[in-house]
Design an enzyme around this catalytic site. Structure first.
Site, PDB file in Angstrom:
ATOM      1  N   TYR A 138      -2.930   0.356   3.700  1.00  0.00           N
ATOM      2  CA  TYR A 138      -3.029   1.701   3.322  1.00  0.00           C
ATOM      3  C   TYR A 138      -4.267   2.376   3.748  1.00  0.00           C
ATOM      4  O   TYR A 138      -4.550   3.378   3.453  1.00  0.00           O
ATOM      5  CB  TYR A 138      -3.181   1.852   1.537  1.00  0.00           C
ATOM      6  CG  TYR A 138      -2.225   1.148   0.695  1.00  0.00           C
ATOM      7  CD1 TYR A 138      -0.912   0.798   1.273  1.00  0.00           C
ATOM      8  CD2 TYR A 138      -2.529   1.044  -0.675  1.00  0.00           C
ATOM      9  CE1 TYR A 138      -0.062   0.132   0.515  1.00  0.00           C
ATOM     10  CE2 TYR A 138      -1.384   0.547  -1.636  1.00  0.00           C
ATOM     11  CZ  TYR A 138      -0.191   0.135  -0.953  1.00  0.00           C
ATOM     12  OH  TYR A 138       0.780  -0.248  -1.627  1.00  0.00           O
ATOM     13  N   LYS A 189      -0.984 -13.776   3.794  1.00  0.00           N
ATOM     14  CA  LYS A 189       0.594 -13.876   4.480  1.00  0.00           C
ATOM     15  C   LYS A 189       0.449 -14.329   6.037  1.00  0.00           C
ATOM     16  O   LYS A 189       1.033 -13.829   6.867  1.00  0.00           O
ATOM     17  CB  LYS A 189       1.297 -12.578   4.380  1.00  0.00           C
ATOM     18  CG  LYS A 189       2.601 -12.847   4.749  1.00  0.00           C
ATOM     19  CD  LYS A 189       3.496 -13.906   3.872  1.00  0.00           C
ATOM     20  CE  LYS A 189       5.064 -13.971   4.417  1.00  0.00           C
ATOM     21  NZ  LYS A 189       5.709 -15.037   3.516  1.00  0.00           N
TER      22      LYS A 189
END
Length: 359
Positions: A138, A189
């Site tokens: 973001y 991840k």
């Protein structure tokens, strides 16, 4: 008497209902406790302000907010305006403008509430999710080119800086160290995102060296989502990126009964700027004006604000009152009850006024 200056920004949708309810509860609390007061100034910023002024808040909005000790925020978002306009124009403008890099989201199943998880043991969900709140996915870096053409392209670049990752890791390890289990799960991840997420893992391992008392582990974000549902008791403190923690904390709120009970603190741990406290649930225009919004998340958020302001005794008294109301079955429809927002508010106020237990 201790005085704390609070900027209240109800914002959009049910934020305009739950923030006044929260302020009513806080007034009752300060009257009951008697040793501190809240000097509240309300700001009518949000989508209605945008329609009148072409901005979500004034150009000098951050300067106006700097003089406050904390910000009590409702919600942002309007179905008649682009979501990126409203979010970046108000909430993210405050979070990034004040470098509120640590987003803290506690999760518990409150007394009287039921998790949708079958056969959940009492206390099985007692988590703190620490969300990196200033960069990552973001960060706002990227752009659009060749608009309207077949070759149109859009890029969204995730930004991970050593300073940004290290400071959120230190915040998360410190929270884990303060909790009885001293367990931290670092969500990643790095199997698929081999640059930013591998860097995230490397910084986590380095910071861990300074917290030998904390047992830590890594978990891929998709596996973490499954683990939250299947093995919730094995989780304690969690740290994740801006996007991953945003999603996981919404799942956490749902597993605790409803997003209507989920609080948030957007912290500047350096205290150079005011921190901002808000419920997770958003503007919920579908129930706006009906008097049925769940104010519990807003009340719990007020507890976090009081803790940040150094009013631990007041925060504990308010949390006991919230738990007393939920235990009595004063629950809104999202929790399977029939109570209206005012019913919950009055039940919490009554519990505050009748609370004689020692702090």
């Amino acid at each position: 008497m201790r005085t704390h200056k609070i900027a209240a920004i109800p914002g959009d949708g049910i934020g305009q209902e739950v923030i006044p309810a929260g302020l009513a509860v806080l007034r009752a609390l300060t009257e009951r406790v008697g040793d501190f007061r809240l000097d509240v100034t309300e700001f009518p910023w949000g989508s209605d302000y945008y329609r009148a002024n072409g901005r979500m808040m004034p150009e000098d909005g951050l300067n106006q907010l700097k003089r406050f000790d904390a910000i009590y925020f409702g919600a942002v978002g309007d179905p008649h305006l682009p979501d990126d306009l409203t979010l970046w124009g108000l909430r993210l403008a405050i979070c990034q403008g004040f470098d509120q890099f640590a987003n803290i989201r506690p999760t518990r199943v409150l007394p009287g509430l039921e998790s949708p998880l079958r056969g959940l043991a009492p206390g099985a969900i007692d988590w703190v999710i620490v969300r990196e709140n200033s960069e990552g996915e973001y960060a706002g870096h990227g752009g659009r080119a060749h608009r309207g053409h077949a070759i149109e392209v859009a890029t969204e670049t995730s930004i991970f800086t050593r300073a940004g990752v290290e400071r959120i890791m230190r915040a998360a390890f410190a929270i884990a160290a303060s909790r009885p289990r001293k367990l931290l799960t670092v969500v990643t991840k790095s199997n698929a995102q081999r640059h930013g997420m591998v860097f995230w893992d490397e910084v986590a391992a380095k910071v861990a060296e300074d917290f030998p008392e904390v047992r830590w582990e890594k978990e891929l974000v998709d596996a973490m989502a499954a683990r939250m549902v299947r093995k919730p008791a094995g989780i304690d403190t969690v740290v994740a990126t801006n996007l991953h923690a945003d999603i996981l904390s919404d799942l956490a709120g749902a597993l605790a009964g409803s997003l209507g009970v989920a609080p948030t603190a957007n912290l500047d741990p350096t205290r150079q700027y005011p921190s901002m406290f808000e419920p997770i649930h958003g503007s919920a225009f579908d129930i706006m004006g009906q008097g049925v919004a769940n104010p519990i998340a807003t009340f719990w958020t007020a507890c976090m604000m009081l803790e940040h302001l150094g009013e631990g005794a007041g925060a504990r008294r308010l949390m006991r009152a919230i738990e007393a109301a939920t235990a009595q079955g004063v629950l809104t429809a999202d929790l399977g009850g029939t109570a209206r927002m005012d019913d919950v508010t009055q039940a919490v106020i009554a519990a505050i006024r009748g609370d004689n237990a020692p702090d």
